[in-house]
Design an enzyme around this catalytic site. Structure first.
Site, PDB file in Angstrom:
ATOM      1  N   LYS A   1     -11.129 -12.693   2.334  1.00 36.84           N
ATOM      2  CA  LYS A   1      -9.877 -11.854   2.847  1.00 36.84           C
ATOM      3  C   LYS A   1      -8.904 -11.726   1.344  1.00 36.84           C
ATOM      4  CE  LYS A   1      -5.874 -11.078   5.887  1.00 36.84           C
ATOM      5  NZ  LYS A   1      -5.406 -11.750   7.083  1.00 36.84           N
TER       6      LYS A   1
ATOM      7  N   ASP B   1      -6.485 -12.636  12.660  1.00 39.37           N
ATOM      8  CA  ASP B   1      -5.339 -12.252  11.741  1.00 39.37           C
ATOM      9  C   ASP B   1      -4.082 -12.921  11.949  1.00 39.37           C
ATOM     10  OD1 ASP B   1      -7.262 -10.483  10.670  1.00 39.37           O
ATOM     11  OD2 ASP B   1      -6.299  -8.611  11.039  1.00 39.37           O
TER      12      ASP B   1
ATOM     13  N   ASP C   1      -6.225  -3.597  16.600  1.00 42.39           N
ATOM     14  CA  ASP C   1      -6.918  -3.767  15.465  1.00 42.39           C
ATOM     15  C   ASP C   1      -7.028  -5.396  15.205  1.00 42.39           C
ATOM     16  OD1 ASP C   1      -4.548  -2.812  14.746  1.00 42.39           O
ATOM     17  OD2 ASP C   1      -5.336  -3.866  12.767  1.00 42.39           O
TER      18      ASP C   1
ATOM     19  N   ARG D   1     -12.633 -16.593   5.590  1.00 43.57           N
ATOM     20  CA  ARG D   1     -12.548 -16.830   6.898  1.00 43.57           C
ATOM     21  C   ARG D   1     -14.010 -16.998   7.667  1.00 43.57           C
ATOM     22  NH1 ARG D   1      -8.108 -12.581   9.408  1.00 43.57           N
ATOM     23  NH2 ARG D   1     -10.115 -11.202   8.931  1.00 43.57           N
TER      24      ARG D   1
ATOM     25  N   GLY E   1      -9.449  -4.748   7.111  1.00 42.02           N
ATOM     26  CA  GLY E   1      -8.740  -6.007   7.256  1.00 42.02           C
ATOM     27  C   GLY E   1      -8.702  -6.722   5.765  1.00 42.02           C
TER      28      GLY E   1
ATOM     29  N   GLY F   1      -8.395   0.469   8.200  1.00 38.61           N
ATOM     30  CA  GLY F   1      -8.838  -0.274   6.792  1.00 38.61           C
ATOM     31  C   GLY F   1      -9.964  -1.305   7.310  1.00 38.61           C
TER      32      GLY F   1
HETATM   33  P1  AMP Z   1      -2.134  -5.378   9.060  1.00 47.18           P
HETATM   34  O1  AMP Z   1      -0.966  -4.892   9.585  1.00 47.18           O
HETATM   35  O2  AMP Z   1      -1.650  -6.586   8.115  1.00 47.18           O
HETATM   36  O3  AMP Z   1      -3.127  -5.961  10.118  1.00 47.18           O
HETATM   37  O4  AMP Z   1      -2.819  -4.147   8.172  1.00 47.18           O
HETATM   38  C1  AMP Z   1      -3.818  -3.245   8.933  1.00 47.18           C
HETATM   39  C2  AMP Z   1      -4.811  -3.088   7.986  1.00 47.18           C
HETATM   40  O5  AMP Z   1      -4.602  -2.148   6.718  1.00 47.18           O
HETATM   41  C3  AMP Z   1      -5.527  -4.313   7.364  1.00 47.18           C
HETATM   42  O6  AMP Z   1      -6.264  -4.885   8.097  1.00 47.18           O
HETATM   43  C4  AMP Z   1      -6.211  -3.908   6.277  1.00 47.18           C
HETATM   44  O7  AMP Z   1      -7.359  -3.049   6.287  1.00 47.18           O
HETATM   45  C5  AMP Z   1      -5.095  -2.725   5.701  1.00 47.18           C
HETATM   46  N1  AMP Z   1      -4.154  -3.263   4.402  1.00 47.18           N
HETATM   47  C6  AMP Z   1      -2.986  -3.973   4.691  1.00 47.18           C
HETATM   48  N2  AMP Z   1      -2.594  -4.367   3.470  1.00 47.18           N
HETATM   49  C7  AMP Z   1      -3.588  -4.028   2.505  1.00 47.18           C
HETATM   50  C8  AMP Z   1      -3.883  -4.250   1.161  1.00 47.18           C
HETATM   51  N3  AMP Z   1      -2.996  -4.860   0.371  1.00 47.18           N
HETATM   52  N4  AMP Z   1      -4.938  -3.907   0.634  1.00 47.18           N
HETATM   53  C9  AMP Z   1      -5.819  -3.033   1.483  1.00 47.18           C
HETATM   54  N5  AMP Z   1      -5.829  -2.855   2.633  1.00 47.18           N
HETATM   55  C10 AMP Z   1      -4.706  -3.516   3.416  1.00 47.18           C
HETATM   56 MG    MG Z   2      -4.816  -7.093  11.124  1.00 49.12          MG
END
Ligand code: AMP
Ligand code: MG
Length: 464
Positions: free
Chosen positions: A88, A237, A227, A151, A68, A66
């Site tokens: 964000k 993050d 990531d 951010r 973020g 994605g």
């Molecule tokens: P995370 O594990 O929270 O770092 O999620 C990994 C990536 O998934 C994030 O950086 C986003 O790009 C994408 N992602 C997570 N939650 C959402 C959401 N609610 N809407 C869109 N993209 C999301």
């Molecule tokens: Mg992340």
């Protein structure tokens, strides 16, 4: 383009972050700026964009992830150089996959508070400028209310940004990204014989230093996927992070991480592993496995050196002796056996006097086995005597490196629950405390207290 949220309102802002980009924190609460930092009004000169990345999650290649959930508005210049500002949680983008592109108030307040707390602790980190909210519901495990956290960082490029182009077999894009990062953030490397190898070396060094900083303040990130690793060596993050309380080196702060891949004790090694993943992605540019491995070699010595420096400072030691690592090991074993609160232990240790046991009670009281502490304290005192340590000077120095206040989960939880009732005053109060983590702050002692019983049931997961 950001997607507007209905009737946005101001939740909190950081005056220190605002000053970094020449904004006045008081004005951030104005309707106009609340609209801008919710994504409801795009400033005329802004050209919003989102940047795709991929990554390894929990050690496994996960492909495209994605952006973020972040939309960059542009850059603002300030006293410490240009900063990217990104929203964000500002809605769907081409990279949202099955997500909604939104963030909830709970996780936005956690990210906001911890970014600013880490900066005040002196740990490299992205910053948080402002949180806004809206009554629009967002579905997670339950329905929560939407929020946007703005951010700031010189760049949000991640290890996973490079992995994205490498695994897509797009060498031109990979090179464009690497050249941009070198020219913009590491210009001193541009004329090196192999600038890509130099880039990997520098990022590896910064990552090693960052891991040492985390260990030294008891910070656990919780989701050290590639990531979430910044190409600038910043903490990036904030999700299910935690600060170590009752010491347990195997502590896992992320409820979702059942294997404990990202436990406190594993963080340094995982930092190294992540640099290998970056090295793999940069290999086509670096040109040879030997050069890539060579760049990664510096991780262990750099981590060891910085960790050693930080531990000496935490114990108020100004010289180095061969036996110091034995003293540190014995200390960590003692902390582990007695589940001593990490922050309180180091802060109280500063009160110890070399030739007077008068202050020992405040430290001993943290231990179940007080005699075990007494035995370690004999060795510690001996070590302090060997360098003619002055009680008063040492306490001052230790208080500058061992914080009194960290963002304990229960403190964040109290502020969040009040905010969910539309009382944002506790977020502001907590921010003010965390902005001065090394000060005594008379009257704010309760913010340094051990977690209450109800907090032992708090669980934080990846849900945000
Ligand atoms: P995370 O594990 O929270 O770092 O999620 C990994 C990536 O998934 C994030 O950086 C986003 O790009 C994408 N992602 C997570 N939650 C959402 C959401 N609610 N809407 C869109 N993209 C999301
Ligand atoms: Mg992340």
């Amino acid at each position: 383009m950001p997607t507007p949220l209905p009737a946005p309102y101001f939740v909190a802002a950081s005056a220190k972050a605002a000053a970094m980009v020449g904004l006045d924190a008081d004005e951030l609460a104005n309707d106009d700026l609340v609209a801008v930092f919710t994504g409801n009004k795009v400033p005329p000169r802004a050209k919003p964009l989102s940047a795709v990345y991929s990554g390894h999650q929990f050690g496994v290649w996960a492909g495209q992830l994605g952006d973020g959930r972040a939309i960059m508005l542009g850059e603002l210049k300030g006293p410490s150089g240009p900063m990217e500002l990104q929203l964000k949680g500002a809605g769907l983008t081409p990279y949202s996959r099955m997500g909604d592109g939104r963030a909830v108030l709970r996780s936005s307040i956690r990210e906001f508070l911890c970014s600013e707390a880490m900066a005040a602790l002196g740990v490299p980190t992205t910053r948080a400028l402002i949180v806004t909210g809206s009554d629009q519901g967002v579905l997670r495990e339950t329905v929560e209310s939407a929020a946007v956290v703005t951010r700031m960082a010189p760049s949000f490029v991640r290890f996973g940004s490079f992995e994205h182009w490498f695994y897509r077999d797009k060498p031109d894009e990979l090179r464009t990204l690497a050249d941009y990062v070198i020219q913009t953030f590491y210009p001193e490397l541009a004329d090196d014989a192999n600038p890509y190898k130099s880039l990997l070396t520098e990022v590896t060094r910064r990552t090693a230093h960052l891991m040492a900083h985390w260990q030294a303040v008891g910070f656990m990130h919780g989701v050290m996927n590639t990531d979430n690793m910044s190409i600038l060596g910043l903490t990036l993050d904030y999700g299910p992070f935690g600060f170590m309380e009752a010491f347990n080196s195997g502590h896992i702060c992320n409820h979702t991480d059942q294997q404990g891949r990202y436990s406190y004790a594993n963080q340094p090694q995982i930092g190294h592993w992540n640099c290998f993943a970056l090295g793999q992605a940069l290999l086509p540019l670096i040109g040879s496995v030997e050069d890539t491995e060579d760049a990664l070699e510096i991780y262990r010595p750099e981590f060891g050196r910085r960790m050693d420096e930080l531990l000496h400072a935490k114990l108020g030691l100004t010289t180095h002796s061969e036996d110091d690592s034995a003293l540190f090991d014995a200390m960590f074993k003692l902390m582990q056996d007695n589940h001593v609160d990490f922050t309180l232990f180091f802060r109280q240790l500063g009160k110890l006097r070399v030739d007077d046991l008068g202050n020992d009670a405040v430290i001993r009281d943290l231990f179940i086995d007080r005699v075990a502490f007494d035995i370690w304290a004999v060795a510690y005192r001996q070590r302090l005597r060997a360098e003619n340590s002055d009680d008063c000077v040492r306490k001052q120095e230790m208080d500058r490196t061992n914080p009194k206040f960290v963002l304990r989960n229960y403190l964040a939880q109290i502020a969040i629950e009040k905010a969910q009732q539309k009382d944002y005053s506790e977020v502001a109060r907590l921010l003010a405390v965390l902005e001065k983590p090394f000060d005594e702050q008379p009257g704010n002692e309760h913010y340094a207290a051990l977690p209450p019983d109800w907090a032992s049931h708090l669980e934080v997961s990846c849900s945000s």
